[in-house]
Design an enzyme around this catalytic site. Structure first.
Site, short mmCIF file in Angstrom:
data_model
loop_
_atom_site.label_atom_id
_atom_site.label_comp_id
_atom_site.label_asym_id
_atom_site.label_seq_id
_atom_site.Cartn_x
_atom_site.Cartn_y
_atom_site.Cartn_z
N GLY A 20 0.84 -1.22 0.00
CA GLY A 20 0.00 0.00 0.00
C GLY A 20 0.86 1.25 0.00
CE LYS A 23 10.39 1.98 -0.87
NZ LYS A 23 11.49 2.29 -1.80
CG ASP A 131 -5.42 -7.00 7.64
OD1 ASP A 131 -4.48 -6.44 7.03
OD2 ASP A 131 -5.95 -8.06 7.26
#
Ligand SMILES: COc1cccc(Nc2ncc(-c3ccc(C(=O)NCC(=O)Nc4ccccc4)cc3)c(OCC3CCNCC3)n2)c1
Length: 339
Positions: A20, A23, A131
């Site tokens: 997304g 990094k 998640d």
């Protein structure tokens, strides 16, 4: 200029993850030599999702727990938000399960108790994870679980009608009510994901799986899944209580803390209920670490204590937590050039 601030304190190494808007690079803290994970988010790439990144930073500052990857420092500049985070040398739990095909009940219970403790703690602080999956569970040097929320997709920008697979990787862990896009309670959806996770730990494959996303959604809504013969009746009962398609019939995290299957040890004795309180001491500071820091920063222990208790998540906060991390893992503290 972010990088220059970074370079003064950390050495950047290879990228260990990217997803997304973020990094993640491996880093080394110059002063202590400790390894860290450096999560770099570009403000312009985040766009209108920028507030979510600030929410995540706010959440992480509150979430101090032995089974959640620790935030050490936040460096913000015009274009970047950089998080300095605890590095987990054991990698992802996902790869560990794959390497062992599947876990026996004792080992699955060892990991799952830690994960339930982390989720119970997150809920006690008023958050839901949303998640939970093995890719977001890392292992430290003692093979203990550290929960992360890597994806920054807890609330995708299109609300829940954005097709999950575009922003959240695989929806295999998502609760039926979350997929349906109906109003849902984060805590209840987390329990469903924990059920899918326990099944994956014990079986080595997913309860609901299909390459065709709409068929996968269908299977999740129906909630029927295989029960391989190696699963004990206790394990099946526990998984069944978590994979209830009707949220109100689902077991709660608080009930999980006392569940008999989670409290059985190999010789059949009853373990204590799962302790989910944090071991972190944010009021009483560690004297030995304070001592070391006052030497290195050439400040009086009182001045160092004052500075730390502001919890600014600057290089002082980072130094304190990294020396604590060293102490917890029984490594020597001394930073001073060997006298
Ligand atoms: C040895 O080989 C290996 C191999 C692989 C990894 C490592 N180690 C290693 N250590 C640390 C990290 C890390 C920690 C925190 C965060 C983060 O984003 N925190 C934010 C956060 O946790 N919010 C939050 C938590 C709870 C509630 C609410 C918000 C991001 C990355 C890492 O990343 C690599 C990725 C790669 C893709 N899958 C996920 C991990 N990897 C080592």
């Amino acid at each position: 200029e972010a990088l220059s601030v970074l370079e003064g304190q950390y050495v950047l190494h290879q990228t260990i993850g990217s997803g997304g808007f973020a990094k993640v690079k491996l880093g080394t803290h110059i002063l202590t030599g400790e390894r860290v994970a450096i999560k770099i988010m570009d403000k312009h790439q985040l766009g209108h999702d920028l507030p979510r990144a600030y929410l995540e930073v706010r959440a992480l500052k509150v979430l101090c727990h032995q089974h959640i990857c620790k935030l050490y420092q936040v460096i913000e500049t015009t274009n970047k938000i950089i998080l300095i985070l605890e590095y987990c040398p054991g990698g992802e739990l996902f790869d560990y399960i794959v390497s062992k095909d599947r876990l026996d009940e004792e080992e699955a219970r060892f990991f799952f108790r830690q994960i339930v403790a982390a989720v119970a703690y997150i809920h006690s602080q008023g958050f839901a994870h949303r998640d939970l999956k093995p890719e977001n569970m890392l292992l430290d040097e003692e093979n203990r679980v550290k929960l992360i929320d890597f994806g920054l997709c807890a609330q995708p920008e299109g609300g829940m009608n954005c097709p999950l697979e575009t922003c959240c990787g695989s929806p295999a862990y998502a609760a039926p009510e979350l997929i349906r896009g109906s109003v849902y309670l984060g805590a209840e959806a987390d329990v469903w994901s924990l059920g899918v996770l326990l099944y994956a730990l014990l079986c080595g494959f997913l309860p609901f799986d299909d390459d065709h996303i709409p068929s996968l959604y269908q299977k999740i809504q129906i909630g029927m899944y295989e029960k391989p013969n190696w699963l004990s009746p206790g394990a099946v009962a526990l998984i069944d209580s978590m994979l209830q398609t009707t949220p109100i019939r689902r077991i709660t995290v608080r009930q999980l803390l006392h569940h008999p299957w989670l409290r059985t040890n190999p010789s059949g004795f009853l373990l204590g209920p799962i302790q989910y309180e944090s071991n972190y001491q944010l009021i009483v500071l560690d004297e030995e670490v304070l001592e070391e820091m006052s030497l290195v920063l050439s400040m009086s222990p009182t001045a160092v204590k004052e500075e730390i208790l502001h919890w600014k998540y600057d290089y002082v906060t980072a130094l304190y937590f990294m020396l604590m991390h060293r102490k917890i893992h029984h490594r020597p503290l001394h930073l001073r050039p060997h006298s």
